[in-house]
Scaffold this motif. Structure first.
Motif, PDB file in Angstrom:
ATOM      1  N   ALA A  34       0.825  -1.170   0.000  1.00 42.57           N
ATOM      2  CA  ALA A  34       0.000   0.000   0.000  1.00 42.57           C
ATOM      3  C   ALA A  34       0.858   1.217   0.000  1.00 42.57           C
ATOM      4  O   ALA A  34       2.050   1.144   0.159  1.00 42.57           O
ATOM      5  CB  ALA A  34      -0.872   0.003   1.234  1.00 42.57           C
ATOM      6  N   ARG A  65      -2.386   1.213   5.810  1.00 48.38           N
ATOM      7  CA  ARG A  65      -3.562   2.046   5.603  1.00 48.38           C
ATOM      8  C   ARG A  65      -4.050   2.631   6.922  1.00 48.38           C
ATOM      9  O   ARG A  65      -5.221   2.580   7.254  1.00 48.38           O
ATOM     10  CB  ARG A  65      -4.635   1.275   4.858  1.00 48.38           C
ATOM     11  CG  ARG A  65      -4.142   0.892   3.456  1.00 48.38           C
ATOM     12  CD  ARG A  65      -4.997  -0.108   2.721  1.00 48.38           C
ATOM     13  NE  ARG A  65      -4.286  -0.516   1.508  1.00 48.38           N
ATOM     14  CZ  ARG A  65      -4.623  -1.550   0.739  1.00 48.38           C
ATOM     15  NH1 ARG A  65      -5.673  -2.279   1.040  1.00 48.38           N
ATOM     16  NH2 ARG A  65      -3.907  -1.849  -0.336  1.00 48.38           N
ATOM     17  N   TRP A  80     -12.024  -2.695  -1.701  1.00 50.49           N
ATOM     18  CA  TRP A  80     -11.297  -1.854  -2.652  1.00 50.49           C
ATOM     19  C   TRP A  80     -10.489  -0.813  -1.892  1.00 50.49           C
ATOM     20  O   TRP A  80     -10.886  -0.365  -0.820  1.00 50.49           O
ATOM     21  CB  TRP A  80     -12.262  -1.131  -3.588  1.00 50.49           C
ATOM     22  CG  TRP A  80     -12.942  -2.008  -4.579  1.00 50.49           C
ATOM     23  CD1 TRP A  80     -14.089  -2.731  -4.394  1.00 50.49           C
ATOM     24  CD2 TRP A  80     -12.534  -2.261  -5.935  1.00 50.49           C
ATOM     25  NE1 TRP A  80     -14.420  -3.417  -5.524  1.00 50.49           N
ATOM     26  CE2 TRP A  80     -13.488  -3.144  -6.498  1.00 50.49           C
ATOM     27  CE3 TRP A  80     -11.460  -1.817  -6.716  1.00 50.49           C
ATOM     28  CZ2 TRP A  80     -13.395  -3.597  -7.812  1.00 50.49           C
ATOM     29  CZ3 TRP A  80     -11.374  -2.263  -8.022  1.00 50.49           C
ATOM     30  CH2 TRP A  80     -12.332  -3.148  -8.562  1.00 50.49           C
ATOM     31  N   TYR A  81      -9.355  -0.422  -2.495  1.00 53.05           N
ATOM     32  CA  TYR A  81      -8.570   0.687  -1.956  1.00 53.05           C
ATOM     33  C   TYR A  81      -8.203   1.615  -3.097  1.00 53.05           C
ATOM     34  O   TYR A  81      -7.717   1.171  -4.144  1.00 53.05           O
ATOM     35  CB  TYR A  81      -7.297   0.181  -1.263  1.00 53.05           C
ATOM     36  CG  TYR A  81      -6.515   1.298  -0.608  1.00 53.05           C
ATOM     37  CD1 TYR A  81      -6.914   1.816   0.615  1.00 53.05           C
ATOM     38  CD2 TYR A  81      -5.393   1.846  -1.229  1.00 53.05           C
ATOM     39  CE1 TYR A  81      -6.212   2.856   1.215  1.00 53.05           C
ATOM     40  CE2 TYR A  81      -4.685   2.881  -0.637  1.00 53.05           C
ATOM     41  CZ  TYR A  81      -5.102   3.375   0.585  1.00 53.05           C
ATOM     42  OH  TYR A  81      -4.412   4.415   1.173  1.00 53.05           O
ATOM     43  N   GLY A 101      -6.025   5.195  -3.791  1.00 52.87           N
ATOM     44  CA  GLY A 101      -5.081   6.112  -3.162  1.00 52.87           C
ATOM     45  C   GLY A 101      -4.373   6.988  -4.174  1.00 52.87           C
ATOM     46  O   GLY A 101      -4.211   6.627  -5.342  1.00 52.87           O
ATOM     47  N   GLY A 135      -5.906   8.055   0.992  1.00 53.94           N
ATOM     48  CA  GLY A 135      -6.498   6.842   0.437  1.00 53.94           C
ATOM     49  C   GLY A 135      -7.878   6.584   0.999  1.00 53.94           C
ATOM     50  O   GLY A 135      -8.243   7.097   2.064  1.00 53.94           O
ATOM     51  N   ARG A 136      -8.640   5.782   0.290  1.00 52.88           N
ATOM     52  CA  ARG A 136      -9.998   5.448   0.693  1.00 52.88           C
ATOM     53  C   ARG A 136     -10.203   3.947   0.589  1.00 52.88           C
ATOM     54  O   ARG A 136      -9.992   3.355  -0.463  1.00 52.88           O
ATOM     55  CB  ARG A 136     -11.004   6.171  -0.209  1.00 52.88           C
ATOM     56  CG  ARG A 136     -12.476   5.922   0.116  1.00 52.88           C
ATOM     57  CD  ARG A 136     -12.893   6.634   1.376  1.00 52.88           C
ATOM     58  NE  ARG A 136     -14.332   6.492   1.617  1.00 52.88           N
ATOM     59  CZ  ARG A 136     -14.944   6.900   2.728  1.00 52.88           C
ATOM     60  NH1 ARG A 136     -14.235   7.503   3.691  1.00 52.88           N
ATOM     61  NH2 ARG A 136     -16.237   6.749   2.886  1.00 52.88           N
ATOM     62  N   SER A 137     -10.602   3.314   1.691  1.00 54.11           N
ATOM     63  CA  SER A 137     -10.915   1.884   1.731  1.00 54.11           C
ATOM     64  C   SER A 137     -12.423   1.708   1.752  1.00 54.11           C
ATOM     65  O   SER A 137     -13.116   2.363   2.543  1.00 54.11           O
ATOM     66  CB  SER A 137     -10.312   1.236   2.978  1.00 54.11           C
ATOM     67  OG  SER A 137      -8.905   1.290   2.972  1.00 54.11           O
ATOM     68  N   ASP A 174     -16.452   2.023   5.589  1.00 55.39           N
ATOM     69  CA  ASP A 174     -15.556   2.671   4.642  1.00 55.39           C
ATOM     70  C   ASP A 174     -14.832   3.813   5.356  1.00 55.39           C
ATOM     71  O   ASP A 174     -15.435   4.535   6.160  1.00 55.39           O
ATOM     72  CB  ASP A 174     -16.338   3.244   3.465  1.00 55.39           C
ATOM     73  CG  ASP A 174     -17.072   2.172   2.666  1.00 55.39           C
ATOM     74  OD1 ASP A 174     -16.815   0.978   2.887  1.00 55.39           O
ATOM     75  OD2 ASP A 174     -17.919   2.552   1.829  1.00 55.39           O
ATOM     76  N   THR A 213     -11.190   6.754   5.339  1.00 55.64           N
ATOM     77  CA  THR A 213     -10.123   7.468   4.645  1.00 55.64           C
ATOM     78  C   THR A 213      -8.877   7.505   5.515  1.00 55.64           C
ATOM     79  O   THR A 213      -8.974   7.732   6.726  1.00 55.64           O
ATOM     80  CB  THR A 213     -10.558   8.911   4.317  1.00 55.64           C
ATOM     81  OG1 THR A 213     -11.709   8.863   3.461  1.00 55.64           O
ATOM     82  CG2 THR A 213      -9.450   9.687   3.620  1.00 55.64           C
TER      83      THR A 213
END
Length: 232
Positions: free
Chosen positions: A14, A45, A152-153, A155, A173-175, A184, A186
């Protein structure tokens, strides 16, 4: 490690946890690159993988002349009493230049945990590098955190030169997760680094939004991380 512990700590490829890569000149000299180092906290993350404690890390990669590469990367982890104590990742990937300013890389990573094999899962990671400065990351797992659901990720990050051979980096980044496996959230980070020959020292400040802290508790609190790595 239980599923709840998995939510409190996740795992290598990541934007905040990419293995320290050798320079292009080194890659041209030898197809083998390696790195060893230590971090004050292993974050993935924005979530601590080591219960907020330091650990050592190491990796080895073989790269072919056509851009295909395979390798492994390992780190200490601490998800609570019992196994696992170590994460070992195995990856295969391919990178190529789309144009003089754009490079695209696709990597399949296998996260494994000796002593807790039931926790292993795969993730497909794509990275687009623009003008040697910006990186856009999109990653997908059909079994995120060994939960049996999709994750999903997304970034984006960048690195810029500073005076006296320092560099400034930043990322966000956003998961996202399906079936309510987690909220979900950030994550973000900003840091400075400097190279000293084959060594690199970096100091960063990382964190997550409220949903991230709900997912991981104190393991996603804002924190400073020091990393010292040697690579060739």
């Amino acid at each position: 490690m239980t599923h709840s512990k998995r939510l409190a700590a996740v795992a290598c490829a990541a934007l905040l946890s990419v293995p320290f890569m050798a320079s292009a000149d080194d890659a041209a000299e030898s197809p083998i690159s390696w790195e060893v180092g230590a971090v004050s906290d292993y974050l993935f993350r924005a979530a601590s993988q080591t219960d907020e404690k330091p650990t050592v890390q190491a990796g080895l990669t073989w790269t072919s002349p056509v851009g295909l590469y395979v390798g492994t990367w390992g780190s200490g982890v601490d998800f609570g009493p019992g196994d696992p104590d170590v994460e070992v990742d195995f990856f295969v990937g391919y990178g190529f230049d789309v144009s003089e300013q754009v490079n695209f890389d696709v990597l399949l990573n296998r996260y494994t945990y000796p002593g807790a094999s039931e926790l292993a899962y795969n993730e497909l990671v794509t990275t687009t590098t623009i003008a040697d400065t910006w990186k856009v990351n999109v990653s997908y797992s059909n079994d995120v955190w060994n939960s049996g659901t999709d994750g999903w990720y997304y970034g984006i990050g960048g690195e810029w030169g500073l005076p006296n051979e320092f560099s400034l980096s930043a990322n966000v980044g956003r998961s996202t997760f399906e079936n309510g496996v987690a909220e979900d959230y950030t994550d973000w980070g900003v840091g400075v680094s400097r190279g000293f020959g084959i060594a690199n020292v970096s100091l960063g400040y990382y964190g997550a939004d409220g949903n991230g802290r709900d997912n991981f508790g104190k393991l996603a609190d804002n924190r400073v991380v020091l990393a010292v790595k040697i690579a060739r």
